[in-house]
Motif scaffolding. Structure first.
Motif, short mmCIF file in Angstrom:
data_model
loop_
_atom_site.label_atom_id
_atom_site.label_comp_id
_atom_site.label_asym_id
_atom_site.label_seq_id
_atom_site.Cartn_x
_atom_site.Cartn_y
_atom_site.Cartn_z
N GLN A 90 45.98 41.69 47.69
CA GLN A 90 45.04 42.54 46.98
C GLN A 90 44.69 41.89 45.65
O GLN A 90 45.57 41.68 44.82
N LEU A 91 43.41 41.58 45.46
CA LEU A 91 42.98 40.95 44.22
C LEU A 91 42.73 42.01 43.16
O LEU A 91 42.11 43.03 43.43
N LYS A 92 43.23 41.76 41.97
CA LYS A 92 43.06 42.67 40.85
C LYS A 92 42.54 41.90 39.65
O LYS A 92 43.06 40.84 39.32
N SER A 93 41.52 42.44 39.00
CA SER A 93 40.92 41.79 37.84
C SER A 93 40.99 42.71 36.63
O SER A 93 40.90 43.93 36.76
N VAL A 94 41.17 42.11 35.47
CA VAL A 94 41.18 42.84 34.21
C VAL A 94 40.39 42.00 33.20
O VAL A 94 40.46 40.78 33.20
N THR A 95 39.62 42.69 32.36
CA THR A 95 38.75 42.02 31.40
C THR A 95 39.08 42.48 29.99
O THR A 95 39.25 43.68 29.75
N HIS A 96 39.18 41.53 29.08
CA HIS A 96 39.43 41.81 27.67
C HIS A 96 38.49 40.96 26.82
O HIS A 96 38.04 39.90 27.26
N VAL A 97 38.21 41.43 25.63
CA VAL A 97 37.44 40.66 24.65
C VAL A 97 38.40 40.23 23.56
O VAL A 97 38.99 41.06 22.86
N ILE A 98 38.60 38.92 23.43
CA ILE A 98 39.50 38.36 22.44
C ILE A 98 38.67 37.71 21.34
O ILE A 98 37.72 36.97 21.63
N GLU A 99 38.99 38.00 20.10
CA GLU A 99 38.25 37.45 18.97
C GLU A 99 39.18 36.68 18.06
O GLU A 99 40.26 37.16 17.70
N LYS A 101 38.75 34.22 14.57
CA LYS A 101 37.93 33.63 13.50
C LYS A 101 36.44 33.77 13.78
O LYS A 101 35.64 32.84 13.63
N GLY A 102 36.07 34.96 14.23
CA GLY A 102 34.66 35.25 14.47
C GLY A 102 34.13 34.81 15.81
O GLY A 102 32.98 35.11 16.15
N VAL A 103 34.93 34.10 16.61
CA VAL A 103 34.51 33.64 17.93
C VAL A 103 35.03 34.62 18.97
O VAL A 103 36.23 34.86 19.06
N LYS A 104 34.11 35.19 19.75
CA LYS A 104 34.48 36.17 20.76
C LYS A 104 34.55 35.51 22.13
O LYS A 104 33.69 34.72 22.50
N LEU A 105 35.59 35.85 22.86
CA LEU A 105 35.79 35.34 24.21
C LEU A 105 36.00 36.52 25.15
O LEU A 105 36.94 37.30 24.97
N LYS A 106 35.11 36.66 26.12
CA LYS A 106 35.28 37.68 27.15
C LYS A 106 36.12 37.08 28.26
O LYS A 106 35.64 36.27 29.06
N LEU A 107 37.37 37.46 28.30
CA LEU A 107 38.33 36.89 29.24
C LEU A 107 38.53 37.82 30.43
O LEU A 107 38.83 38.99 30.26
N THR A 108 38.34 37.27 31.61
CA THR A 108 38.59 38.00 32.85
C THR A 108 39.67 37.27 33.64
O THR A 108 39.52 36.09 33.96
N VAL A 109 40.76 37.96 33.92
CA VAL A 109 41.88 37.39 34.66
C VAL A 109 41.98 38.08 36.01
O VAL A 109 42.03 39.32 36.08
N THR A 110 41.98 37.31 37.08
CA THR A 110 42.11 37.83 38.43
C THR A 110 43.46 37.43 38.99
O THR A 110 43.76 36.23 39.09
N ASP A 111 44.25 38.41 39.33
CA ASP A 111 45.59 38.17 39.89
C ASP A 111 45.54 38.36 41.40
O ASP A 111 44.66 39.04 41.93
N THR A 112 46.50 37.75 42.07
CA THR A 112 46.55 37.80 43.54
C THR A 112 47.90 38.31 44.01
O THR A 112 48.67 37.57 44.64
N PRO A 113 48.26 39.57 43.70
CA PRO A 113 49.56 40.09 44.14
C PRO A 113 49.63 40.18 45.66
O PRO A 113 48.67 40.57 46.32
N GLY A 114 50.77 39.78 46.19
CA GLY A 114 50.96 39.80 47.63
C GLY A 114 50.77 38.46 48.30
O GLY A 114 51.09 38.31 49.49
#
Length: 313
Positions: A90-99, A101-114
């Motif tokens: 089962q694939l699971k994704s989570v998205t966070h916005v990391i900032e 020094k003023g630089v924003k990164l939209k990080l999406t991590v997809t895990d593969t449990p199982g």
């Protein structure tokens, strides 16, 4: 037909750039201001980075991602507390916005449990490859529209970090089967999970066996040969290839070392520090840097380079 022969490699679609002679200019044009304009636009819009972690349960995938980005990307739950083992991948994704020094990164991590946790792991890679191809197709359909969005959401997997169990032997048949398919569709970065469970000699011997397996089975991991565009890239990429697979240690616990708090794993021999910038100062330590190389052009692809080095005892 075998899907291995159908899927093109990430470098096969790159056009070869012909040699263009330079043109001498006789005055100020203002080309240098383009860099400032690109920087202002990038700072305003931010960046997108999509990473997939693949490996068996218990190898520290979620902890490693949280350690790399210095944030709680996943809310980990202790196994065995009423949490059933997934019967299918089962694939699971989570998205966070990391900032930073003023630089924003939209990080999406997809895990593969199982993944790899069943007795019969036949074709357990199909959901992973299906998800990756689906994101490519979704982005392509948005891009070919006549009236497309000003900013197309990029959900393509830019990098896949594959966690190899620290067995100390070689790659398993399951690892080889999946890596042969993954390297045709996405940039793969193999890492040795929980590297602190191996001695320095065992870790180095394990790395050489895995490198031999990759060459024997024609598995091209990142950086591929097609990225050696000049002598500087060739030297840098050669150093990276020599350290593949990277030995990583992840931790979400902080300890006080020499008057500063660091992420690390505490053992009876000492504290193994997590990633930080700078040269190793402790006797046992994993120094791990993350660098994102954002490639300009139509693909807007992002590539993850992990530098991992362990100081000698």
């Amino acid at each position: 037909m075998d899907p291995l022969r159908q899927s093109p490699s990430p470098c096969s679609s790159r056009p070869s750039s012909p040699k263009t002679p330079p043109c001498e200019i006789h005055g100020y044009v203002g080309i240098e201001d383009v860099l400032d304009q690109v920087k202002i636009k990038a700072m305003k819009m931010g960046f997108e980075f999509n990473i997939m972690v693949v490996g068996q349960s218990g190898l520290g995938k979620s902890t490693m991602v949280s350690t790399l980005f210095k944030s709680k990307v996943w809310k980990c739950t202790l196994p065995g507390l009423g949490m059933p083992i997934p019967q299918t991948l089962q694939l699971k994704s989570v998205t966070h916005v990391i900032e930073e020094k003023g630089v924003k990164l939209k990080l999406t991590v997809t895990d593969t449990p199982g993944f790899g946790d069943q007795i019969n792991n036949d074709k357990c890679w199909d959901p992973i490859l299906g998800y990756i191809n689906e994101q490519y197709e979704r982005y392509l359909q948005e891009e070919i529209l006549i009236t497309r969005q000003r900013h197309i959401p990029d959900t393509r997997v830019h990098c896949c970090v594959y966690f190899v169990p620290p067995t100390g032997h070689c790659l398993r048949p399951l690892d080889i089967e999946l890596l042969q398919r993954l390297c045709r569709t996405v940039n793969v970065v193999p890492v040795i999970a929980r590297a602190d469970s191996l001695t320095l000699e065992e870790r180095e011997a394990f790395r050489r066996r895995i490198q031999h397996n990759l060459r024997t089975h024609c598995i091209e991991v990142y950086p591929q040969k097609c990225f050696d565009e000049d002598i500087n890239d060739r030297i840098l990429n050669s150093k990276i290839r020599d350290r593949i697979p990277f030995a990583v240690v992840g931790s979400d616990q902080e300890y006080l070392v020499n008057g500063r708090c660091v992420l690390g794993r505490k053992t009876k021999w000492g504290i193994i520090e997590g990633p930080r910038v700078g040269k190793p100062t402790t006797r046992k330590q994993t120094d791990l840097e993350i660098k994102s190389l954002l490639a300009a052009g139509r693909t807007q692809a992002s590539y993850l380079t992990l530098w991992a080095s362990v100081s000698s005892q």
